[in-house]
Design an enzyme around this catalytic site. Structure first.
Site, PDB file in Angstrom:
ATOM      1  N   CYS A  80      97.478  41.373  53.771  1.00 33.09           N
ATOM      2  CA  CYS A  80      97.508  42.058  52.105  1.00 33.09           C
ATOM      3  C   CYS A  80      98.514  42.996  52.239  1.00 33.09           C
ATOM      4  O   CYS A  80      99.741  42.573  52.627  1.00 33.09           O
ATOM      5  CB  CYS A  80      96.336  42.584  52.086  1.00 33.09           C
ATOM      6  N   HIS A  83      92.083  38.009  52.450  1.00 31.59           N
ATOM      7  CA  HIS A  83      91.386  38.971  53.681  1.00 31.59           C
ATOM      8  C   HIS A  83      90.367  38.108  54.491  1.00 31.59           C
ATOM      9  O   HIS A  83      89.231  38.391  54.041  1.00 31.59           O
ATOM     10  CB  HIS A  83      90.693  40.187  52.763  1.00 31.59           C
ATOM     11  N   GLU A 107      88.941  39.312  57.047  1.00 34.34           N
ATOM     12  CA  GLU A 107      87.954  40.183  57.735  1.00 34.34           C
ATOM     13  C   GLU A 107      87.077  40.397  56.623  1.00 34.34           C
ATOM     14  O   GLU A 107      85.734  41.005  57.014  1.00 34.34           O
ATOM     15  CB  GLU A 107      88.677  41.298  57.946  1.00 34.34           C
TER      16      GLU A 107
END
Lengths: 732, 80, 230
Positions: free
Chosen positions: C86, C203, C205
């Site tokens: 990002c 993302h 994660e």
């Protein structure tokens, strides 16, 4: 600068009586700086002078409550040495003037209230009210407010996980932007605002001070002799990047024991923060205004004290800890200045250029703040509307489709997709459900949270509407499986000098108090926003409730989406078909009339306790509270939320002696729709608890079939539900 | 000495903000609007008395930070 | 120390990615402040998401010129794997470690939602846990994710197999409807020519744990953990 108005108090919105009290306190006439300080401290916003009498009646205590109203935010024990800290606050007027910055700084302000107390903010919510969709300003305001909330929350990196939105013509000239922040702290690291102790350094940190937001309204009507300056901007501009640095720096300093007291500079800036700290600590404070970091040159003492520049904090430190604190703020590239000391004088003294600019005794400034017992008249009672007085639609399926596609009930996805609702990596239940659920970082525990209010109910019956706002927020938190702990409230009303408006406030506070007591959910923080009216036309009374609950194991949380075909669907709670004041009534007749559905607080509690128990036992596969639009809308929402591509609908079969349309769309309170693969377990538990639980059908593949309605595909409901808001916003 | 810097998108690079502004202007009835491109305006105060030296410095600033020369052009004006 | 996460003023996904890295590698990564000029011993550098320097001027522009970035660039050139997520992708692009730029979303709005991604390459240390053409569900959350580059560079990216992920529908079709931000060629993530630097807007994660709604992101950290342990 000298004052030229014939009655100087006219400058600052004080009454003649209030001005006389100032003369008495000081034993002389105030100078302009002093008058400004009295004026903001005694403003409705800071003193709650119209509402205080009634706010005092609210229940604010409980074994779980660590700190109730009166500090920056409420603090509630969640076990394991941790506390949840939360509050809701309005930024209505600034958001109407400049929607992006108004909403953004509203979020920034409430975040500071929470991290000032030592908490790391973990979630934001909001409650928004806009005017009629066809009002020329509405689209612009919706777009700006949503972008502003997102712009601030996304940048600082706190997820915006929930909220609510309504449209009503009464908000055409007065939108409501209420922002709520929830944070988590250690119970042994909670910071308060009492500056206890003398000869302690008073420290200013954060952004520099400019002329932002000084006394907007009163300045505009004032006349100053030698003041030919251009009109000052009164719109504050938010800087979420600086706030992120301020947050990290404050939490870093809070990890030490250097801080005695801390207070954010919100409304009335340096004035309210310094007075608050001195008053609570029972000390005096002397400030050297020459040391206040500032962005603009030539600022007067008045301007420095009343500036509402954002992202600033005032702290009192342990003596000798200044350098340690300074290093932390330097690392985060923030201003840090020792601007004064505490003393035993009990007075607020301001020095500028060696001259004393103000000298006010703190205790009377706070204690003599006016408190009014404003006259009020109770709202006239509304007749109960019988179900058969509201016509049945030709096809109830069409009625459902038009309801789920209406501005009031359509999907809010267009809004919450502009909010980062996942940052921080603990969002277990995302926006779009009953309550959001955020895991307590590093544990298996969670916090459930929701904001609610049904203004049309409050208008029709303020007491019942106040009860309902609490009950619905409590129900939403319960519906994911959490135990509600406490609430925060944001009381948005019109002009309290009108007895009928004051009557709404008095009634709503009574209802809120009753519900909070019955549901063991005390009020721990809140905010009052009055004078929300234009040309004598007030907003709908809007006492927003934000509820927070705790869940010991987030893995047990239940969401509203239908999970699989073949589950049995139950309604928990009694369905009587209450159509008065309902959205169905408005859809069919164009208006809402009659009394709102009554809230039976005893069954509310019993029903909710049963649902929570069933969730904890793993009996339920889905759960949704029943509110606007009744059972039909609740069922449709559960179907729409099912996984796209494997849509799950329902087939509903009931035999009831009330009209079918009232069974489907009535808004009786205290109800939940739940699904289960173990219907006997629900029946047994409900029987034991003495709660009504009726099996009304089963989940099926792809279609929702309701009595009196054509079968509707889940895809059709979803398409209708999703398109109104994006289409509306794109049409601008 | 002051530098006034205009940063604009290179022609050919899609400018969604410019497009939105154009649509809004058209919506307001400005039907003669054929294209809108938006950009940034930056002022830099310099302790520099030589205009050419100032220009060189600001140009370096633009190359290194102020503009992204993959998509942006910059234009520098030095004023006293 | 196997992994390092760079922290800028305004980073806000640094903790999130540290959690995912610790889950995959069994040890917490080193958190490296932007003013450092050297990195600890590490075999993976992660530039996390957030709003470094408030994203003022241009997303990632100021972070790309911070002291630590010079070291990151050197290490990237020397072959250390670098993952930018990002804002991290925006920073790597501004630092010219990756070609192209991330412009304002075509909708002009911030967008946060799960998207489907098609895995274009599986022979990299970042993506070896996936199958070619596999469709991942991973969230995006950005205002400036509209990837743009000139035609020549795009061709080079295509020819060199430097496109790691593309936005697609749930069946893996790369369509305009599936493009959430207007990125050219539906590009969601790209590699440098050497294949040791990956920048991506989504993302991973955020969906690396079933409780949070999905685990498709976990395989990236699993693969990286394996690669740097070997």
């Amino acid at each position: 600068m000298s004052i030229t108005a014939s009655r100087p108090q006219d400058l600052m919105g004080l009454s003649a009586d209030e001005y006389d009290t100032i003369l008495e306190i000081l034993g002389r006439a105030p100078n302009v700086t002093e008058l400004g300080i009295f004026s903001v401290m005694w403003s409705e916003h800071c003193s709650y002078k119209s509402s205080k009498k009634w706010l005092k009646t609210l229940p604010t205590e409980g074994p779980q409550v660590i700190q109730g109203p009166g500090e920056n935010a409420g603090v509630v024990d969640i076990g394991d040495g941790q506390a949840v800290i939360f509050k809701i606050e309005s930024h209505n007027h600034p958001s109407f003037i400049e929607p992006y910055q108004g909403a953004a700084t509203g979020v920034g302000g409430i975040l500071r209230d929470v991290f000032t107390m030592g908490a790391r903010p973990v979630a934001n919510l909001n409650a928004l009210r806009f005017g009629s969709p066809d009002h020329p300003k509405t689209r612009h305001l919706v777009g700006g407010v949503v972008a502003g909330i997102g712009g601030y929350g996304n940048c600082i990196g706190v997820p915006t996980v929930g909220g609510e939105v309504n449209f009503d013509p009464s908000y055409n000239g007065n939108i409501l932007v209420n922002a709520m922040t929830v944070g988590i702290a250690s119970t042994d690291k909670i910071f308060y605002s009492a500056a206890a102790g003398v000869d302690l350094p008073v420290v200013y940190v954060g952004s520099k001070t400019g002329r932002d937001g000084i006394h907007g309204a009163t300045m505009a009507s004032a006349e100053f002799a030698d003041d030919s300056d251009e009109k000052r901007p009164t719109v504050q501009v938010g800087d979420p990047f600086t706030e992120k640095l301020l947050l990290e720096a404050c939490l870093e300093l809070m990890a030490t024991d250097a801080i005695v007291a801390i207070q954010d500079m919100g409304a009335a800036g340096l004035t309210s923060s310094s007075v608050e700290m001195a008053s609570k600590g029972d000390v005096g404070i002397e400030l050297d205004l020459d040391r206040v970091p500032r962005r603009e040159s030539g600022m007067t003492a008045y301007e420095i004290m009343l500036s509402e520049s954002q992202e600033r904090m005032l702290m009192v430190l342990q003596p000798g800890r200044e350098d340690e604190a300074r290093r932390i703020f330097a690392k985060w590239e923030l201003d840090f200045a020792v601007i004064g000391t505490t003393n035993a004088s009990g007075r607020l003294t301001l020095i500028e250029g060696g001259n004393e600019e103000a000298n006010i005794p703190v205790a009377p400034l706070v204690a003599a703040a006016p408190e009014y017992d404003r006259p009020w008249t109770p709202a006239p009672p509304c007749a109960v509307v019988n179900a058969d007085e509201v016509p049945a639609a030709d096809d109830l399926g069409d009625a459902l489709i038009s309801l789920v596609g209406s501005p009031e009930l359509c999907s809010r996805r267009w809004i919450w997709e502009q909010y980062d609702h996942m940052v921080m990596g603990d969002t277990v239940v995302r926006p779009g459900g009953d309550a959001a659920l955020v895991r307590v970082h590093g544990t298996g525990k969670g916090l459930a949270m929701a904001t609610d209010c049904t203004p049309r109910y409050v208008e029709a019956n303020p007491i019942e509407g106040g009860r309902q706002a609490v009950a619905e927020a409590w129900r939403n938190v319960t519906a994911v499986g959490a135990t509600p702990l406490a609430v925060t409230n944001n009381l948005n009303f019109g002009n309290p000098e009108r007895p009928e408006i004051m009557g709404q406030l008095v009634g709503a506070v009574q209802g809120i108090g009753e519900a909070c007591t019955a549901l063991d959910c005390p009020v721990v923080s809140g905010n009052v926003s009055l004078y929300n009216e234009t040309n004598g036309k007030a907003i709908l009374p809007t006492p927003v409730i934000g509820c927070v609950g705790v869940m010991s194991d987030v893995a047990k949380a239940v969401t509203l989406d239908f999970k699989a075909a073949g589950d049995t669907i139950f309604v928990i709670g009694e369905t009587l078909g209450w159509l008065g004041c309902s959205l169905y009534q408005r859809q069919i007749t164009g208006d809402t009339t009659g009394a709102p559905p009554p809230v039976d607080l005893a069954s509310e509690r019993k029903n909710g306790d049963l649902v929570r128990h069933l969730i904890a036992d793993g009996v339920l596969t889905a759960c949704h509270d029943v509110s606007d639009g009744g059972l039909a809308v609740a069922l449709a929402e559960m179907a729409m939320a099912s996984e796209i591509g494997t849509d799950i609908g329902a087939t509903i079969n009931v035999s009831t002696d009330i009209p079918t349309h009232s069974w489907l769309f009535g808004e009786d309170q205290g109800r939940y729709v739940v699904t289960t693969a173990a219907p006997e377990a629900v029946v047994d538990a409900a029987a034991t608890a003495g709660v009504a639980a009726h099996a009304i059908g089963v989940t099926t593949v792809s279609t929702l079939t309701l009595p009196g309605a054509r079968p509707i595909s889940v895809a059709e409901i979803r398409a209708t539900h999703e398109h109104w808001l994006p289409d509306y916003m794109a049409a601008g | 000495m002051k530098a006034r810097i205009h940063i604009t998108l290179k022609s050919g690079v899609l400018d969604p903000q410019g497009k939105a502004i154009q649509q809004a202007l058209t919506g307001l009835g400005f039907d003669a609007v054929e294209d809108v491109r938006q950009g940034k305006y930056i002022e830099v105060e310099l302790s520099e008395s030589d205009a050419e030296a100032a220009r060189t410095k600001v140009s370096d600033m633009c190359e290194k930070l102020l503009a992204n020369t993959v998509i942006e052009n910059y234009d520098i004006e030095i004023v006293d | 120390m196997p992994a390092a996460v760079i922290v800028f003023p305004g980073s806000n996904c640094d903790r999130d990615v540290a959690v995912a890295l610790e889950a995959a590698t069994g040890r917490p990564p080193a958190m490296v402040w932007h003013q450092e000029s050297s990195l600890p011993q590490c075999d993976l550098i992660v530039v996390p998401g957030g709003f470094s320097y408030g994203d003022y001027l241009r997303s990632g522009a100021m972070a790309a010129h911070s002291p630590i970035l010079r070291t990151v660039i050197d290490r990237a050139h020397a072959g250390t794997p670098v993952l930018g997520i990002c804002n991290g992708f925006q920073i790597l692009a501004e630092a010219r470690l990756l070609p192209g730029v991330l412009m304002r979303n075509a909708s002009l709005k911030f967008v946060c939602r799960d998207v489907d991604l098609r895995v274009e390459r599986t022979d990299t240390i970042f993506t070896s846990g996936y199958a070619t053409g596999q469709v991942l569900r991973v969230p995006i959350a950005h205002h400036d994710g509209n990837y743009f580059t000139d035609a020549e560079t795009l061709q080079r990216l295509e020819d060199g197999g430097q496109i790691a992920f593309r936005y697609c529908d749930s069946d893996g079709n790369v369509t305009a409807d599936a493009n959430p931000n207007g990125s050219i060629a539906n590009i969601a993530g790209i590699l440098n020519a050497q294949g040791n630097v990956l920048g991506m807007m989504p993302h991973p994660e955020r969906l690396a744990e079933a409780l949070l709604g999905g685990t498709d992101g976990a395989a990236m950290f699993g693969a990286l953990a394996e690669a740097i342990a070997a």
